[in-house]
Scaffold this active site. Structure first.
Site: not given
Ligand code: GLU
Length: 471
Positions: A241-243
């Protein structure tokens, strides 16, 4: 295989992710392996979300990795004429049609379908209305999807054939009411006009592929081969997942890696292994990859991102790298720490002592700090090794070193021996000296460290440490 043409077609609407880069890498390697052509195409038809900064990140990242392209970058936003012309051709040939249904009408019909528990889709109302009757009205251009039959996707990566029922595919929009074309249409037009033979991309596009195949057919173009790479999952088991925040704070973005001192050859090696294999070999040079990469060797299930493995590979490639190159690459990391070093023999020597001990350039810069400035002594190390009884010994060593010329390891060793003898012979001085010079108990070999620090600095730090004991 003659005339292989692959492409990487990123949308510059956000960060360049590790998954995206792996797609680029595999497409590039496949082209190189077959002495084909690799094309870079920027898919910027989403004008609201595409930015020049994101384009620049893509170009910089590929260059950093050493991925070069033979054609492009093409920008779709500059190819509008071609897409409109091709859409009009399909309308003229009866393979597409103008749809004049308004948004309100479509919304109302969608709700009715939902109420009947049907899958919402365009009901085809404008299909049979003669084009002349729609002239002048605001419209979109829709694809006349064959109502029956099936479309097969033979996937070279997933290694299976996936069958889609055409009736499931809907009459997708090719050109929106504002005149901009849609993704599935431009991809098909571009891949054919650029003569792409192998479309390799993430499996999030698998459901688009049958639509694109029907469009190639309608346009009269040959259908390319397809391969969809399964997604990369994060170490926690979820999709990587992107932060929030900057891309260089986010390990799912490529931007993280140059910023945190990884070597490009390690990232390439890691990404290649993440989704492809050649026996149980783990270490690959780019040249090996270019000659070995095959779609048969790709995994058809999701891969799991593993930072520990990547760090392990980075450590390997740091050990293998030319010290002069590492010295040059290390400079900005030293600068970030307020250290102005210069590229030169001394820095190369520093690097040599740290190559075996650093997994990244960031770690190397941290470990190199004591060569450039005295670090505060670790209190535990100080309590253990810089004891009152060692103070006079350190002072005597400093004194003896101050007239040691040349300041060589053998001279240092003899001097230490002599001083220790004078103090009764039963003393361990290496760790106290290391703590006095480097601030801690772990460092490269003591004599190497002293040689690089130089006599005056060694004398100064030993004297300083002795002075602080008991102060
Ligand atoms: N532009 C698409 C994306 O960034 C990729 C299109 C493709 O590879 O066909 O997801």
């Amino acid at each position: 295989m003659p005339n292989v043409v692959t492409r990487f077609a990123p949308s510059p609407t956000g960060r360049l992710t590790i998954g995206g880069v792996r797609t680029a890498l595999f497409s590039w390697l496949y082209a190189r392996r077959h002495e084909g052509k690799f094309i870079l195409r920027i898919e910027d038809t989403d004008q609201e979300r595409s930015t020049p900064e994101n384009v620049q990140v893509i170009l910089d990242s590929l260059s950093w990795l050493g991925i070069d392209w033979d054609e492009g970058p093409y920008f779709q936003a500059r190819r509008m004429e071609l897409y409109r012309k091709e859409a009009e051709r399909l309308v003229a040939e009866g393979k597409a049609y103008r749809c004049v249904c308004t948004k309100e009408e479509l919304d109302a019909r969608r709700k009715e379908m939902e109420a009947r528990k049907e899958k919402p889709r365009y009901d085809g109302r404008c299909r049979s209305v003669p084009e002349a009757a729609k002239a002048g009205l605001p419209s979109v251009i829709r694809f006349r999807t064959p109502p029956d039959g099936e479309t097969e996707v033979r996937d070279l990566v997933l290694k299976k054939t996936i069958v889609f029922r055409n009736s499931e595919l809907d009459d997708l929009i090719l050109i929106r009411s504002d005149g901009w074309p849609t993704y599935n249409f431009v991809v098909a037009v571009d891949d054919s006009s650029m003569r792409v033979t192998h479309v390799l991309r993430g499996d999030d596009h698998l459901n688009n592929t049958p639509k694109q195949i029907l469009i190639y057919d309608a346009l009269g173009y040959p259908v390319p081969h397809f391969g969809h790479f399964p997604l990369i999952h994060g170490t926690e088991g979820g999709k990587m997942s992107k932060r929030e925040g900057k891309d260089f704070d986010d390990p799912s973005s490529l931007g993280y890696y140059p910023r945190h001192g990884f070597l490009p050859e390690a990232v390439v090696n890691y990404l290649a292994r993440l989704g492809w294999g050649h026996g149980d070999q783990e270490i690959f040079t780019v040249e090996e990859l270019k000659s070995l990469f095959s779609l048969e060797g790709t995994n058809n299930s999701a891969s799991r991102f593993d930072m520990t493995k990547l760090l392990h590979l980075d450590a390997h490639w740091i050990k293998a790298a030319d010290p002069a190159r590492l010295a040059r690459l290390l400079l900005p990391f030293l600068k970030d720490r307020g250290i102005e070093a210069s590229e030169g023999e001394r820095l190369v020597k520093v690097v040599r002592t740290l190559q075996e001990r650093s997994r990244t350039l960031e770690e190397m810069a941290d470990a190199a700090e004591f060569y450039f400035r005295e670090k505060p002594t670790d209190p535990k190390a100080s309590a253990k090794f810089l004891t009152p009884e060692i103070a006079p010994v350190l002072r005597d060593i400093a004194e003896a070193f101050s007239s040691l010329d040349p300041f060589t390891p053998s001279g240092m060793e003899e001097t230490l021996h002599a001083v220790v003898e004078r103090h009764g012979g039963n003393l361990k001085v290496h760790q106290p000296i290391r703590v006095a010079l480097t601030g801690g108990t772990a460092s490269p070999g003591l004599f190497e460290v002293m040689e690089i620090l130089g006599r005056d600095e060694v004398v100064r730090r030993l004297g300083g440490a002795a002075g602080r004991i008991g102060a």
